[in-house]
Design a protein around this motif. Structure first.
Motif, short mmCIF file in Angstrom:
data_model
loop_
_atom_site.label_atom_id
_atom_site.label_comp_id
_atom_site.label_asym_id
_atom_site.label_seq_id
_atom_site.Cartn_x
_atom_site.Cartn_y
_atom_site.Cartn_z
N UNK A 170 19.99 -23.76 -46.22
CA UNK A 170 19.80 -23.78 -44.76
C UNK A 170 21.09 -24.03 -43.98
N UNK A 171 22.25 -23.99 -44.62
CA UNK A 171 23.53 -24.19 -43.93
C UNK A 171 24.01 -22.86 -43.36
N UNK A 172 24.44 -22.88 -42.11
CA UNK A 172 25.00 -21.69 -41.47
C UNK A 172 26.51 -21.62 -41.75
N UNK A 173 27.00 -20.42 -42.04
CA UNK A 173 28.42 -20.21 -42.29
C UNK A 173 28.92 -19.05 -41.43
N UNK A 174 30.18 -19.13 -41.02
CA UNK A 174 30.83 -18.01 -40.36
C UNK A 174 31.30 -17.03 -41.42
N UNK A 175 31.42 -15.76 -41.03
CA UNK A 175 31.93 -14.75 -41.95
C UNK A 175 33.39 -14.50 -41.62
N UNK A 176 34.24 -14.52 -42.64
CA UNK A 176 35.69 -14.41 -42.46
C UNK A 176 36.22 -13.05 -42.88
N UNK A 177 35.40 -12.00 -42.75
CA UNK A 177 35.88 -10.65 -43.05
C UNK A 177 35.27 -9.67 -42.06
N UNK A 178 35.61 -8.39 -42.22
CA UNK A 178 35.13 -7.37 -41.29
C UNK A 178 34.00 -6.54 -41.90
N UNK A 179 33.11 -7.16 -42.65
CA UNK A 179 32.02 -6.44 -43.30
C UNK A 179 30.90 -6.07 -42.34
N UNK A 180 30.81 -6.73 -41.18
CA UNK A 180 29.77 -6.41 -40.21
C UNK A 180 28.87 -7.58 -39.90
N UNK A 181 28.86 -8.59 -40.73
CA UNK A 181 28.07 -9.80 -40.47
C UNK A 181 28.93 -10.80 -39.70
N UNK A 182 28.29 -11.62 -38.88
CA UNK A 182 29.01 -12.67 -38.15
C UNK A 182 28.64 -14.06 -38.63
N UNK A 183 27.34 -14.28 -38.84
CA UNK A 183 26.86 -15.58 -39.33
C UNK A 183 25.85 -15.34 -40.43
N UNK A 184 25.90 -16.21 -41.45
CA UNK A 184 24.91 -16.15 -42.52
C UNK A 184 24.32 -17.54 -42.73
N UNK A 185 23.15 -17.57 -43.37
CA UNK A 185 22.52 -18.83 -43.72
C UNK A 185 22.32 -18.87 -45.23
#
Length: 122
Positions: free
Chosen positions: A5-20
């Motif tokens: 359940x932890x939210x993380x920022x995405x550090x690449x240009x794959x298209x996602x911004x936030x993941x859980x």
């Protein structure tokens, strides 16, 4: 320390911004992920018109955590945010760029492609 359940920022240009994070891969009783650990996550926020879409299940590797970790020489490494890079089944990043610094421990864990794409290695 990244747990379920932890939210993380995405550090690449794959298209996602936030993941859980929904699962930490490894031992069956592993509860927390640290730098270099692979997690299973759901995309919560995505860039429009990109291959990755919202609510898609992906694999990611943790590259930065707010919780500090100590190296063998006594140096403590801490970041301002929790960040990850989306990877495929073979461990290659889906994006072509990595933003922000990454730890040199990723090189020892055979994620050399991510280390080579990063602008700064700590």
């Amino acid at each position: 320390m990244i747990q379920s359940q932890t939210y993380l920022n995405i550090a690449d240009n794959s298209g996602a911004r936030k993941i859980m994070c929904i699962r930490v891969l490894g031992a069956s009783n592993l509860k927390c992920a640290h730098i270099g650990d692979v997690i299973i996550a759901i995309i919560k926020e995505a860039v429009p018109n990109m291959p990755l879409e919202k609510s898609e299940v992906v694999r990611a590797i943790v590259i930065r955590t707010c919780k500090e970790f100590e190296r063998d020489n006594g140096m403590m490494i801490r970041s301002d945010d929790n960040a990850a890079v989306v990877i495929d089944q073979e461990g290659n990043p889906k994006g072509t760029r990595v933003f922000g610094p990454v730890a040199q421990e990723l090189r020892q864990l055979n994620f050399t492609k991510i280390v080579s794409l990063a602008p700064e290695v700590l």
